[in-house]
Enzyme design. Structure first.
Site, PDB file in Angstrom:
ATOM      1  N   LEU A  94       0.847  -1.204   0.000  1.00  0.00           N
ATOM      2  CA  LEU A  94       0.000   0.000   0.000  1.00  0.00           C
ATOM      3  C   LEU A  94       0.877   1.248   0.000  1.00  0.00           C
ATOM      4  O   LEU A  94       1.945   1.268   0.612  1.00  0.00           O
ATOM      5  CB  LEU A  94      -0.905  -0.019   1.238  1.00  0.00           C
ATOM      6  CG  LEU A  94      -1.930  -1.162   1.258  1.00  0.00           C
ATOM      7  CD1 LEU A  94      -2.539  -1.313   2.637  1.00  0.00           C
ATOM      8  CD2 LEU A  94      -3.010  -0.945   0.201  1.00  0.00           C
ATOM      9  N   HIS A 110       3.029 -11.152   9.288  1.00  0.00           N
ATOM     10  CA  HIS A 110       4.151 -11.544   8.434  1.00  0.00           C
ATOM     11  C   HIS A 110       4.750 -12.849   8.978  1.00  0.00           C
ATOM     12  O   HIS A 110       4.958 -12.967  10.188  1.00  0.00           O
ATOM     13  CB  HIS A 110       5.212 -10.431   8.417  1.00  0.00           C
ATOM     14  CG  HIS A 110       6.347 -10.763   7.511  1.00  0.00           C
ATOM     15  ND1 HIS A 110       6.257 -10.658   6.139  1.00  0.00           N
ATOM     16  CD2 HIS A 110       7.583 -11.250   7.772  1.00  0.00           C
ATOM     17  CE1 HIS A 110       7.393 -11.052   5.598  1.00  0.00           C
ATOM     18  NE2 HIS A 110       8.207 -11.416   6.564  1.00  0.00           N
ATOM     19  N   GLU A 148       4.869   3.400   6.398  1.00  0.00           N
ATOM     20  CA  GLU A 148       5.259   3.522   4.994  1.00  0.00           C
ATOM     21  C   GLU A 148       6.460   2.640   4.616  1.00  0.00           C
ATOM     22  O   GLU A 148       6.754   2.479   3.438  1.00  0.00           O
ATOM     23  CB  GLU A 148       5.494   5.002   4.634  1.00  0.00           C
ATOM     24  CG  GLU A 148       6.614   5.713   5.373  1.00  0.00           C
ATOM     25  CD  GLU A 148       6.322   5.976   6.853  1.00  0.00           C
ATOM     26  OE1 GLU A 148       5.168   5.775   7.311  1.00  0.00           O
ATOM     27  OE2 GLU A 148       7.253   6.368   7.574  1.00  0.00           O
ATOM     28  N   GLU A 181       0.813 -17.961  13.546  1.00  0.00           N
ATOM     29  CA  GLU A 181      -0.048 -16.982  12.870  1.00  0.00           C
ATOM     30  C   GLU A 181      -1.505 -17.032  13.319  1.00  0.00           C
ATOM     31  O   GLU A 181      -2.106 -16.001  13.615  1.00  0.00           O
ATOM     32  CB  GLU A 181       0.016 -17.186  11.346  1.00  0.00           C
ATOM     33  CG  GLU A 181       1.388 -16.922  10.771  1.00  0.00           C
ATOM     34  CD  GLU A 181       1.384 -16.922   9.250  1.00  0.00           C
ATOM     35  OE1 GLU A 181       0.526 -16.293   8.642  1.00  0.00           O
ATOM     36  OE2 GLU A 181       2.265 -17.581   8.675  1.00  0.00           O
TER      37      GLU A 181
HETATM   38  C1  GAR Z   1       0.485 -16.123   5.490  1.00  0.00           C
HETATM   39  O1  GAR Z   1       1.530 -16.986   5.827  1.00  0.00           O
HETATM   40  C2  GAR Z   1       0.868 -14.682   5.787  1.00  0.00           C
HETATM   41  O2  GAR Z   1       1.626 -14.543   6.940  1.00  0.00           O
HETATM   42  C3  GAR Z   1       1.662 -14.336   4.554  1.00  0.00           C
HETATM   43  O3  GAR Z   1       0.954 -14.921   3.488  1.00  0.00           O
HETATM   44  C4  GAR Z   1       0.272 -16.089   3.969  1.00  0.00           C
HETATM   45  C5  GAR Z   1      -1.191 -15.988   3.599  1.00  0.00           C
HETATM   46  O4  GAR Z   1      -1.894 -17.161   3.911  1.00  0.00           O
HETATM   47  N1  GAR Z   1       1.822 -12.921   4.426  1.00  0.00           N
HETATM   48  C6  GAR Z   1       2.931 -12.357   3.930  1.00  0.00           C
HETATM   49  O5  GAR Z   1       3.867 -12.985   3.509  1.00  0.00           O
HETATM   50  C7  GAR Z   1       2.919 -10.829   3.951  1.00  0.00           C
HETATM   51  N2  GAR Z   1       4.221 -10.309   3.647  1.00  0.00           N
HETATM   52  P1  GAR Z   1      -3.472 -17.148   4.088  1.00  0.00           P
HETATM   53  O6  GAR Z   1      -4.075 -16.514   2.827  1.00  0.00           O
HETATM   54  O7  GAR Z   1      -3.826 -18.605   4.185  1.00  0.00           O
HETATM   55  O8  GAR Z   1      -3.808 -16.384   5.336  1.00  0.00           O
END
Ligand code: GAR
Length: 205
Positions: A94, A110, A148, A181
């Protein structure tokens, strides 16, 4: 008054599911997920939103100017009265202009222990590939405010996960999701939603 939450997604949406499940189980008492927006029309996350009875919208990122994409996002968020934006596997960066509209009101998850393996180009499986290549023995996940600088905002929650012998990027990704996560994101969502709700009650907003 509950804080209205909008979740931005691009893919499978397992982190969105963790938020929806937490909400259904009473684990998000200070917030309400009112909108899910996907940057890709084929994201399974959209089906997850629909199954949970949450408004789902698509704002296509690919093949159009950033400003036009972000104007559509802003309009959708405003229509639903969103006060807190959660990036749950949202893979578009963004602009500073967009972020300035939601100071300390955008949260991202992340899949590493920031500041390791983060910033532009580090997303999804690539993060785990880089961690395995480097040979780290501990990785994890981080929830942080968005500013940012890509993955550069203040950290809210972090949890470490062990790397095991024989891990592939996909195996490691799954372990980080399960052990970190899916727990961290609902907890952080409640934390921030609660503080926004309290600020509103105290008349700061
Ligand atoms: C997750 O592992 C999240 O942490 C990552 O993408 C995946 C999405 O999985 N995000 C990043 O890498 C952001 N830089 P999901 O669609 O099953 O939640």
């Amino acid at each position: 008054m509950k804080t209205k939450i909008g979740v931005l997604v691009s893919g499978g949406g397992t982190n969105l599911q963790a938020l929806l499940d937490a909400q259904a189980a009473g684990g998000l008492p200070s917030g309400e997920i009112v909108l899910v927006i996907s940057s890709r029309p084929d994201a399974y996350a959209l089906t997850r939103a629909e199954l949970a009875g949450v408004r789902a919208a698509v704002a296509v990122r690919k093949g159009r100017p950033q400003a036009e994409f972000e104007a559509e996002l802003l309009a959708l968020l405003a229509e639903s009265g969103v006060e807190l934006v959660i990036l749950a596997g949202f893979l578009s960066i963004l602009s500073a202009d967009f972020i300035r509209q939601f100071p300390n009101r955008i949260v991202n998850i992340h899949p590493s222990l920031i500041p390791a393996f983060c910033g532009e180009g580090f997303y999804g499986l690539r993060v785990h590939e880089a961690a395995l290549l480097r040979g780290v023995k501990l990785t994890g996940a981080t929830v942080h405010f968005v500013n940012e600088i890509p993955d550069g905002g203040k950290i809210l929650l972090q949890k470490a996960v062990a790397v095991e012998e024989g891990d592939t990027p996909a195996i490691l990704q799954r372990r980080v999701m399960e052990q970190a996560e899916w727990l961290l994101l609902p907890a952080a969502a409640e934390m921030v939603a609660k503080s926004i709700a309290q600020e509103k009650e105290n008349g700061y907003l």
